[in-house]
Design an enzyme around this catalytic site. Structure first.
Site, PDB file in Angstrom:
ATOM      1  N   ASP A 297      40.978 -15.255  40.982  1.00 48.88           N
ATOM      2  CA  ASP A 297      41.394 -16.730  40.579  1.00 48.88           C
ATOM      3  C   ASP A 297      42.925 -16.942  41.294  1.00 48.88           C
ATOM      4  O   ASP A 297      43.338 -16.288  42.152  1.00 48.88           O
ATOM      5  CB  ASP A 297      41.458 -16.614  39.034  1.00 48.88           C
ATOM      6  CG  ASP A 297      41.022 -17.980  38.459  1.00 48.88           C
ATOM      7  OD1 ASP A 297      42.044 -19.032  38.836  1.00 48.88           O
ATOM      8  OD2 ASP A 297      39.833 -17.754  37.918  1.00 48.88           O
ATOM      9  N   HIS A 345      44.709 -21.556  35.031  1.00 47.89           N
ATOM     10  CA  HIS A 345      43.448 -21.408  35.217  1.00 47.89           C
ATOM     11  C   HIS A 345      43.022 -19.949  35.407  1.00 47.89           C
ATOM     12  O   HIS A 345      42.111 -19.379  34.366  1.00 47.89           O
ATOM     13  CB  HIS A 345      42.905 -22.003  36.365  1.00 47.89           C
ATOM     14  CG  HIS A 345      41.553 -22.033  36.850  1.00 47.89           C
ATOM     15  ND1 HIS A 345      40.692 -20.978  37.318  1.00 47.89           N
ATOM     16  CD2 HIS A 345      40.445 -23.060  36.658  1.00 47.89           C
ATOM     17  CE1 HIS A 345      39.632 -21.152  37.309  1.00 47.89           C
ATOM     18  NE2 HIS A 345      39.121 -22.530  37.054  1.00 47.89           N
ATOM     19  N   SER A 522      33.635 -23.051  35.244  1.00 49.67           N
ATOM     20  CA  SER A 522      34.520 -21.792  35.455  1.00 49.67           C
ATOM     21  C   SER A 522      34.576 -21.189  34.045  1.00 49.67           C
ATOM     22  O   SER A 522      34.675 -19.983  34.100  1.00 49.67           O
ATOM     23  CB  SER A 522      36.007 -22.350  35.873  1.00 49.67           C
ATOM     24  OG  SER A 522      36.181 -22.425  37.185  1.00 49.67           O
TER      25      SER A 522
END
Length: 591
Positions: A297, A345, A522
């Site tokens: 990521d 994220h 995601s």
């Protein structure tokens, strides 16, 4: 929104995180970043910069006298006293890896007291407490370690049970003599006896009554409650039994369900219930090594105390790209995000799997402290990554890779890889990356990827690869998620499963108290990654080994299908997976 970054000048495809991030809660809009601050320092005058360098980067001189007492703690943690000599004109910085509350600490004093919390991991946890001194004698560094033991229920070895042999019960009884321990909790008024005569007036005179006989020469006696221990001793002393013990009491050794995380009932329970996580957790017991999920990521806030204990050791972390995709600068041991968008994220996806659970912090993780995350940073500061970076990260997750001629060995190889990212163009095929996926899968690693968020009837790559388990997202009702015009879960041929992807509470930033709600495929993928990791854990608990066969992907795929909602449908694949069925030891489709 992650920018549409197209391709690099070489024509190499560039992929992006699989979704835009939305937050329903207030979070800090800016988090100080050391790299950014250091870059600004470079704009100051040369003389001031030189002074700063002398102060902060001076040569290391003699070792620093420093002690930490005690150096080992029980599983429920405790207090550690740290001490060092005070020196005039010297300031000290105390830090910890993994992080501890109240650290790093800056002081001119000669000591500190640190509270170390309990260990929820099935393995001992080691904290490295580093003291740095800055003063006339230069910069000096010393490190002490403190180990927190694993919980008693986790001390058991994760190994196959020895096979029973004929006559073993009789041999066991022959080795017994005397009275068992009565200090442990036991059933009042009941004794279990070995080697007693079938009928005995002497035993009756002691106030005992034979209730029934058991296999192997054992029997159950009833006595007056409160007299179990003295009666047992009297039976042995009178020759009326070879061995006497109480009927011990036992309690479940599994996980607390629901977990003790304040926000779980308020914001997470409904999300986790879509996949029957709570019943699944009740099927698990601590005691085996944690499977590793590599999360590829945009960077990770590894200092969060509600995540750090469930990360693999720092030496395994890897940044394959650095700040600029056009000139990659790999770095092992650091995975700092270039900005809060990317850090939010990556940290959020890791937290879905590995948030510290049951410790009183707000959010629970699907892995319930039985799964570790290997953070691998693959996106640069402009939210870009490419074919080569993903290939190198996949190879590294499986055990090791070579970047620009330099070998990088992974000391914590992963069994599962989570790709919460997608190609910018649905329907893309990337033959080189496909070859790497094939190799990694053949080595026994299961790769999970998000289907993409364009609302298209075609999966994004790499979710469309046959070497990947493709995951779409659901709304609160379990239907294919659609969050707005042109923003929905990709579907169609190749989609295998769906998982929650609407208003999922996640970590959002590097500071305690920073949380948000995430929308997209995601955030759906980590739920399936965690399910697979716990299946591998349960398999190891029952059989003694982690499966690593080249056919593991197909085996996992079949088992998830057996526990899924329905036959294949274009919008949701096989649907939501029932985690309780996947983890049920009595499920013949899985064990």
């Amino acid at each position: 929104m992650f920018p549409n970054v197209g391709t690099k000048g070489t024509g190499e495809p560039v992929v992006q995180p699989a979704e835009r991030e939305f937050s329903d809660r207030a979070v800090h809009p800016w988090v100080p970043h050391l790299a950014r601050f250091g870059w600004k320092i470079c704009g100051w005058s040369a003389s001031l910069l030189g002074l700063l360098m002398l102060e902060a980067c001076g040569s290391v001189s003699s070792p620093l006298a420093y002690s930490a007492v005690p150096s080992s703690l029980p599983a429920d943690g405790g207090t550690v006293s740290l001490s060092w000599p005070v020196e005039r004109g010297t300031r000290f910085t105390l830090s910890s890896d993994p992080p501890l509350p109240g650290l790093p600490l800056q002081t001119e004093g000669g000591g500190a007291t640190v509270r170390v919390g309990g260990n929820l991991s099935p393995n001992p946890t080691t904290y490295r407490l580093t003291l740095e001194a800055f003063g006339p004698g230069g910069r000096r560094v010393s490190t002490q370690t403190v180990e927190v033991a694993a919980p008693a229920s986790a001390q058991r070895k994760c190994a196959s049970k020895p096979s029973a042999q004929a006559g073993s019960a009789q041999r066991l009884g022959a080795e017994l003599q005397g009275v068992g321990g009565f200090e442990a909790p036991h059933v009042p008024g009941r004794l279990i006896v070995w080697g007693a005569p079938a009928q005995s007036q002497a035993a009756s005179r002691l106030g005992v009554q034979r209730v029934r006989s058991l296999e192997g020469g054992w029997a159950v006696y009833q006595v007056r409650p409160g007299t179990e221990a003295p009666t047992a001793q009297a039976l042995v002393a009178a020759g009326q039994a070879r061995y006497v013990q109480p009927e011990y009491l036992y309690e479940p050794a599994g996980l607390a369900v629901p977990p003790h995380n304040p926000d779980y009932g308020l914001s997470q329970a409904a999300v986790f219930q879509q996949m029957n996580w709570e019943t699944g957790w009740t099927r698990l017991e601590p005691g085996c090594p944690a499977p590793v999920v590599a999360v590829l990521d945009g960077g990770f806030y590894t200092g969060r105390a509600d995540l750090a204990p469930n990360l693999v050791s720092r030496e395994a972390w890897l940044d394959v790209v650095g700040p600029d995709l056009s000139a990659p600068t790999p770095l092992q041991g650091r995975v700092d995000p270039a900005n809060n968008l990317l850090g939010g994220h990556g940290t959020g996806m890791a937290g879905v799997i590995a948030a510290v659970t049951g410790d009183g912090s707000p959010l629970a993780g699907a892995g319930y402290n039985l799964v570790k995350v290997l953070p691998i940073k693959v996106f640069d500061a402009q939210s870009r990554t490419g074919t080569l970076q993903l290939a190198q990260a996949l190879e590294y997750a499986a055990g090791g890779t070579t970047i620009a001629g330099v070998p990088y060995r992974n000391p914590s190889p992963a069994q599962v890889v989570n790709l919460s990212l997608a190609s910018l163009q649905a329907g893309l095929n990337d033959p080189y990356l496909e070859s790497v996926l094939q190799r990694v899968t053949a080595s026994g690693v299961v790769v999970v990827a998000s289907s993409g968020n364009a609302g298209a009837a075609t999966l994004s790559y790499p979710a469309s690869s046959p070497y990947v388990i493709a995951v779409g997202a659901t709304d609160a009702g379990g239907n294919r998620a659609q969050w707005g015009s042109g923003f929905g879960s990709n579907y169609g041929a190749g989609l295998e499963f769906v998982a929650p992807g609407t208003a999922v509470p996640v970590f959002n930033g590097g500071l305690a108290g920073q949380y948000g709600n995430s929308y997209g495929t995601s955030v759906a993928a980590p739920f399936i990654s965690a399910t697979i990791a716990l299946y591998l854990y349960q398999n190891a608990y029952l059989s003694g080994t982690l499966p690593t066969a080249s056919s593991l992907l197909e085996g996992v795929r079949r088992r998830l299908i057996s526990a899924a909602q329905h036959s294949w449908q274009p919008e949701t694949g096989y649907g939501l997976v029932d985690v309780a069925k996947v983890l049920d030891p009595a499920n013949p489709a899985c064990y």
